[in-house]
Design a protein around this motif. Structure first.
Motif, PDB file in Angstrom:
ATOM      1  N   ASP A 173      46.035  38.300  16.956  1.00  0.00           N
ATOM      2  CA  ASP A 173      46.540  39.584  16.481  1.00  0.00           C
ATOM      3  C   ASP A 173      47.806  39.971  17.230  1.00  0.00           C
ATOM      4  O   ASP A 173      48.082  39.471  18.329  1.00  0.00           O
ATOM      5  CB  ASP A 173      45.487  40.679  16.674  1.00  0.00           C
ATOM      6  N   THR A 174      48.566  40.894  16.659  1.00  0.00           N
ATOM      7  CA  THR A 174      49.746  41.427  17.325  1.00  0.00           C
ATOM      8  C   THR A 174      49.369  42.026  18.675  1.00  0.00           C
ATOM      9  O   THR A 174      48.386  42.761  18.778  1.00  0.00           O
ATOM     10  CB  THR A 174      50.407  42.514  16.450  1.00  0.00           C
ATOM     11  N   GLY A 175      50.132  41.683  19.707  1.00  0.00           N
ATOM     12  CA  GLY A 175      49.892  42.254  21.033  1.00  0.00           C
ATOM     13  C   GLY A 175      48.920  41.491  21.894  1.00  0.00           C
ATOM     14  O   GLY A 175      48.576  41.953  22.988  1.00  0.00           O
ATOM     15  N   THR A 176      48.448  40.313  21.457  1.00  0.00           N
ATOM     16  CA  THR A 176      47.484  39.549  22.260  1.00  0.00           C
ATOM     17  C   THR A 176      48.153  38.683  23.318  1.00  0.00           C
ATOM     18  O   THR A 176      47.470  38.119  24.173  1.00  0.00           O
ATOM     19  CB  THR A 176      46.602  38.662  21.363  1.00  0.00           C
ATOM     20  N   GLY A 177      49.478  38.544  23.266  1.00  0.00           N
ATOM     21  CA  GLY A 177      50.173  37.784  24.308  1.00  0.00           C
ATOM     22  C   GLY A 177      50.518  36.358  23.917  1.00  0.00           C
ATOM     23  O   GLY A 177      50.486  35.461  24.758  1.00  0.00           O
ATOM     24  N   LYS A 178      50.891  36.156  22.662  1.00  0.00           N
ATOM     25  CA  LYS A 178      51.188  34.789  22.194  1.00  0.00           C
ATOM     26  C   LYS A 178      52.396  34.208  22.921  1.00  0.00           C
ATOM     27  O   LYS A 178      52.404  33.029  23.274  1.00  0.00           O
ATOM     28  CB  LYS A 178      51.397  34.795  20.683  1.00  0.00           C
ATOM     29  N   GLU A 179      53.431  35.030  23.158  1.00  0.00           N
ATOM     30  CA  GLU A 179      54.608  34.503  23.866  1.00  0.00           C
ATOM     31  C   GLU A 179      54.270  34.171  25.320  1.00  0.00           C
ATOM     32  O   GLU A 179      54.798  33.203  25.874  1.00  0.00           O
ATOM     33  CB  GLU A 179      55.768  35.502  23.808  1.00  0.00           C
ATOM     34  N   LEU A 180      53.387  34.952  25.940  1.00  0.00           N
ATOM     35  CA  LEU A 180      52.963  34.641  27.308  1.00  0.00           C
ATOM     36  C   LEU A 180      52.292  33.276  27.380  1.00  0.00           C
ATOM     37  O   LEU A 180      52.518  32.500  28.308  1.00  0.00           O
ATOM     38  CB  LEU A 180      52.000  35.712  27.833  1.00  0.00           C
ATOM     39  N   VAL A 181      51.452  32.972  26.396  1.00  0.00           N
ATOM     40  CA  VAL A 181      50.770  31.678  26.365  1.00  0.00           C
ATOM     41  C   VAL A 181      51.777  30.551  26.141  1.00  0.00           C
ATOM     42  O   VAL A 181      51.715  29.506  26.787  1.00  0.00           O
ATOM     43  CB  VAL A 181      49.672  31.661  25.286  1.00  0.00           C
ATOM     44  N   ALA A 182      52.728  30.767  25.224  1.00  0.00           N
ATOM     45  CA  ALA A 182      53.766  29.759  24.983  1.00  0.00           C
ATOM     46  C   ALA A 182      54.570  29.506  26.255  1.00  0.00           C
ATOM     47  O   ALA A 182      54.864  28.350  26.605  1.00  0.00           O
ATOM     48  CB  ALA A 182      54.687  30.208  23.848  1.00  0.00           C
ATOM     49  N   ALA A 183      54.931  30.583  26.961  1.00  0.00           N
ATOM     50  CA  ALA A 183      55.688  30.436  28.210  1.00  0.00           C
ATOM     51  C   ALA A 183      54.864  29.726  29.273  1.00  0.00           C
ATOM     52  O   ALA A 183      55.396  28.946  30.070  1.00  0.00           O
ATOM     53  CB  ALA A 183      56.139  31.813  28.709  1.00  0.00           C
ATOM     54  N   ALA A 184      53.543  29.986  29.297  1.00  0.00           N
ATOM     55  CA  ALA A 184      52.671  29.309  30.266  1.00  0.00           C
ATOM     56  C   ALA A 184      52.584  27.817  29.977  1.00  0.00           C
ATOM     57  O   ALA A 184      52.597  26.998  30.895  1.00  0.00           O
ATOM     58  CB  ALA A 184      51.274  29.943  30.232  1.00  0.00           C
ATOM     59  N   ILE A 185      52.492  27.439  28.702  1.00  0.00           N
ATOM     60  CA  ILE A 185      52.476  26.023  28.330  1.00  0.00           C
ATOM     61  C   ILE A 185      53.753  25.355  28.832  1.00  0.00           C
ATOM     62  O   ILE A 185      53.727  24.252  29.388  1.00  0.00           O
ATOM     63  CB  ILE A 185      52.347  25.869  26.799  1.00  0.00           C
ATOM     64  N   HIS A 186      54.877  26.045  28.668  1.00  0.00           N
ATOM     65  CA  HIS A 186      56.154  25.499  29.138  1.00  0.00           C
ATOM     66  C   HIS A 186      56.189  25.382  30.667  1.00  0.00           C
ATOM     67  O   HIS A 186      56.559  24.337  31.217  1.00  0.00           O
ATOM     68  CB  HIS A 186      57.306  26.386  28.657  1.00  0.00           C
ATOM     69  N   SER A 187      55.790  26.456  31.353  1.00  0.00           N
ATOM     70  CA  SER A 187      55.900  26.464  32.821  1.00  0.00           C
ATOM     71  C   SER A 187      54.946  25.485  33.493  1.00  0.00           C
ATOM     72  O   SER A 187      55.192  25.037  34.602  1.00  0.00           O
ATOM     73  CB  SER A 187      55.662  27.882  33.360  1.00  0.00           C
TER      74      SER A 187
END
Length: 449
Positions: A173-187
């Motif tokens: 859902d909107t606001g669940t932190g999808k970009e945070l997870v994507a950034a974590a996969i990258h980092s």
């Protein structure tokens, strides 16, 4: 024992190897040509490579790629310029097992100060990570707050998938932190030293999105006064995050599919075919499979993107994380505004725990910030919380079938449900017929159909 006799023992190759083999830290040393000349027993255990297959060989040749991924200081024209360097690292062992390592590099220099090699020490912390997962004692991982079992599973998925370049598709859902997870996969990946480039596909105008993604050449359209690199070029070696990917037009879906298949593209108005090396992570709050069935999303692109799916739970599905998140947001505010000392009462925290959070973590963050301002930076009480939270929780707390409706509450709920009377009745805890009868007496509250 004299100093000279100690030196004699240590300068004996066999004795030095015995010392190194009894360390619980992996030791790897190579010269500036990357030829390995030290590889102790713990390094064998961590990497899964036997010493006899390693000694004397180029480390890139042995491991198939740089052991330290994009952090490698001996790739191309890169030169190891520091005396010492430390960083966390995820590596894939010879058997395909993902291991978490704390890596430390130390320069080895000649008497004249020039570099002749590097000593790398590796401390395996995989078991510690796994133990914390099993004990449900993580708290946070790569910038993501969470201790709920559902989030611990997400952390494990991030760790596992980060070492592979397979496309990942994140739903939630909107606001669940999808970009945070994507950034974590990258980092957490070997690409972490290269760019992480997020692209909001829903926010870019249709006429500009192709230029934004792939770039353009000078004069290709009105306003193209110079050559411009697209986001894929800027992300070379790193990760591209395609957020709201379901919003791409059919035309752009074809362009993206071709890029995923061939790894190449042309800038808008250009004839030269360019190739870049990027990892693709995508996300949407829609069900892409349903979009495919409706004919709004290409099935071949869906299967290209949805290789490794990750679903993020809504905040209402992991309510135990709410106190951790509230504490994090309050600590964040205290660091940013030292004159405040935000705290929260038990009653206010209870109301936050009971709320349904349709806006998920982002809504919780906004609610905490609102409450900090309302409370003057001191203790947050129930009256400091946003009106919609108090209204919903108070409605839920009313018992029995004799629930009475009032105009203010009904107006709030209708606003919250965008005028959907069925949803409003459910939220109010009454039948639709009851709400309809009430609205007949208060027609000014509802002007929709």
């Amino acid at each position: 024992m004299t100093h000279s006799s100690v030196d004699d023992i240590l300068f004996s190759k066999e004795n030095l190897l015995r010392v190194l083999d009894n360390l619980d830290t992996g030791i790897v040393a190579h010269d500036t040509a990357r030829r390995i000349f030290v590889f102790n027993r713990e390094a064998e255990r961590i990497t899964g490579f036997p010493r006899e297959e390693v000694i004397g060989r180029d480390c890139h040749e042995v491991f198939g790629s740089p052991l330290c991924g994009s952090r490698c200081s001996f790739c191309g024209d890169t030169v190891f310029s520091e005396d010492q360097r430390s960083y966390p690292l995820n590596l894939v062992s010879h058997s395909g097992e993902v291991r978490q390592v704390e890596m430390s590099l130390t320069a080895m220099k000649k008497p004249d100060g020039s570099l002749w090699g590097v000593l790398a020490s590796m401390r395996d912390v995989t078991d510690l990570f796994d133990l914390r997962l099993k004990a449900a004692d993580m708290g946070r991982f790569s910038g993501i707050i969470g201790n709920d079992p559902k989030m611990l599973q997400i952390f494990q998925q991030i760790r596992d998938v980060s070492q592979y370049d397979f496309p990942v598709h994140i739903t939630g859902d909107t606001g669940t932190g999808k970009e945070l997870v994507a950034a974590a996969i990258h980092s957490e990946s070997p690409r972490s030293e290269k760019p992480f480039v997020p692209i909001n596909c829903g926010a870019l105008p249709e006429g500009l999105i192709e230029s934004e993604l792939f770039g353009h050449v000078k004069g290709s359209f009105s306003g193209a006064v110079r050559d411009k690199k697209g986001r894929f070029e800027l992300a070379h070696g790193g990760t591209v995050f395609l957020d709201e990917v379901a919003e791409l037009s059919k035309h752009m879906q074809v362009k993206l599919l071709r890029f995923l298949q061939e790894g190449s593209f042309e800038r808008v108005g250009g004839e030269q075919t360019l190739k870049v090396d990027v990892r693709i992570v995508s996300a949407t709050n829609k069900d892409l499979k349903k979009e495919v069935l409706k004919g709004d999303f290409r099935d071949d692109l869906y299967y290209r993107l949805n290789v490794v799916p990750i679903r993020l739970p809504a905040l209402r599905e992991r309510r135990n994380d709410i106190p951790h998140l509230v504490r994090h947001f309050m600590e964040e505010a205290a660091r940013q505004y030292p004159h405040t000392s935000p705290r929260i009462s038990r009653e206010a925290l209870g109301m936050l725990m009971d709320y349904s959070w349709p806006g998920n973590v982002r809504e919780l963050q906004n609610a905490v910030r609102f409450a900090i301002v309302k409370s003057g930076g001191g203790e947050i009480g129930p009256l400091d919380l946003p009106l919609e939270i108090r209204g919903e929780v108070e409605l839920k707390s009313r018992k029995g079938p004799s629930r009475k409706l009032d105009a203010d509450t009904v107006a709030q709920v209708l606003l919250r449900t965008d005028g959907n009377k069925a949803k409003a009745a459910k939220l109010l805890g009454v039948g639709r017929a009851t709400l309809y009868r009430f609205l007949k007496d208060y027609p000014e509250l509802y002007t929709g159909s």
